[in-house]
Motif scaffolding. Structure first.
Motif, PDB file in Angstrom:
ATOM      1  N   PRO A   1      14.143 -53.984 -81.273  1.00 51.70           N
ATOM      2  CA  PRO A   1      13.250 -54.053 -82.436  1.00 51.70           C
ATOM      3  C   PRO A   1      11.779 -53.802 -82.084  1.00 51.70           C
ATOM      4  CG  PRO A   1      14.861 -55.802 -82.548  1.00 51.70           C
ATOM      5  CD  PRO A   1      15.024 -55.174 -81.199  1.00 51.70           C
TER       6      PRO A   1
ATOM      7  N   GLY B   1       9.678 -50.782 -83.269  1.00 49.04           N
ATOM      8  CA  GLY B   1       8.570 -51.272 -84.072  1.00 49.04           C
ATOM      9  C   GLY B   1       7.215 -50.754 -83.658  1.00 49.04           C
TER      10      GLY B   1
ATOM     11  N   LEU C   1       9.366 -53.735 -88.789  1.00 49.85           N
ATOM     12  CA  LEU C   1       9.566 -54.756 -87.752  1.00 49.85           C
ATOM     13  C   LEU C   1       9.185 -56.136 -88.278  1.00 49.85           C
ATOM     14  CD1 LEU C   1      10.146 -55.656 -84.835  1.00 49.85           C
ATOM     15  CD2 LEU C   1       7.768 -55.087 -84.294  1.00 49.85           C
TER      16      LEU C   1
END
Length: 272
Positions: A94, A98, A105
């Motif tokens: 993530p 992100g 995110l």
């Protein structure tokens, strides 16, 4: 004769060079990452054909934009000195994605999915895949994929909550593309729809049905204003076509009248 032959040869060479330019341009876009991995068998070569079918490839996002490194130097392509990151651990994905998808995110980390990160919860590649990243659509919310982790019922509620607004966005994108093909400047409206689409799809990652239902109304209002502008543009185009047709008809009628007057004048002159 020799001069004519030489000219033909020069023309032939010129067209051959022009024909070859696109292939040169395409080759120039190939990074050393693609050249190296594209020729390897098995897992090392597998990402390249998958990436070529992705939305990342369509938008100019290549290996180095995610994995770092130097895409122009074989020797330093995977050097940490040139920012090479490599493959992230599952729980780091993530944060890895992100770096570009900042808003997504934030919503993901605050969601039930994000709260389960590190405890078997899903992360980006669970739903979106890794190299064959497809354009984000409602098709990603489906019984087959969602039920790998939980019952589909809640996911279906989320899909139903966003389906109407998502269909409106798709319709506006199609309408603006059509107006653009007609030669109209749609840059401002297209940019607004693109921004709203991204914000709306970011909302999906909250996986909070109540939040989605509440905010969907706000998006629908903003999109409705754009829909009104497009309707006004279409109405204006219709009026222009109508008046254009009237003017053309009047011009044709004036031409016919002119011909009849001219013919009548010639007949009168001939009779005298």
């Amino acid at each position: 004769m020799k001069s004519r032959t030489a000219t033909l040869i020069h023309l032939l060479l010129f067209w051959l060079i022009l024909a070859g330019l696109p292939s040169f341009a395409a080759a120039a876009e190939e990074t050393v990452c693609l050249q190296c991995h594209g020729g390897q068998p098995g897992p090392l070569g597998a990402p390249v054909p998958l990436w070529r079918e992705s939305v990342h490839q369509a938008n100019g996002v290549s290996c180095q934009h995610c994995h770092g490194g130097d895409p122009t130097d074989f020797a330093m392509a995977m050097s940490p000195e040139r920012g090479f990151i490599g493959v992230p651990a599952a729980d780091d994905i993530p944060a890895f994605c992100g770096r570009c998808h900042v808003g997504v995110l934030d919503d993901y980390l605050a969601s039930a999915h994000g709260q389960a990160l590190g405890a078997g919860g899903p992360q980006c590649v669970t739903c979106h895949g890794n190299h064959r990243i497809t354009r984000a659509t409602l098709d990603l919310i489906n019984p087959q994929d969602c039920s790998r982790c939980h019952e589909y019922g809640r996911a279906d509620e989320l899909r139903q909550a966003v389906s109407g607004t998502d269909a409106l966005i798709i319709g506006l994108e199609r309408d603006l593309a059509e107006l653009h093909r007609l030669g109209l400047d749609t840059e401002r409206l297209s940019g607004t729809v693109f921004s709203l689409r991204n914000e709306f799809h970011r909302l999906f990652h909250s996986v909070d049905v109540e939040k989605v239902r509440f905010k969907t109304g706000v998006f629908a209002q903003d999109l409705g204003k754009i829909e009104e502008e497009i309707a006004a543009i279409r109405s204006d185009l219709g009026q222009r076509k109508l008046w254009g047709g009237v003017i053309m008809a009047l011009l044709v009628l004036a031409g016919l009248c002119s011909l009849l007057i001219h013919k009548s004048y010639k007949e009168e002159a001939g009779g005298d």
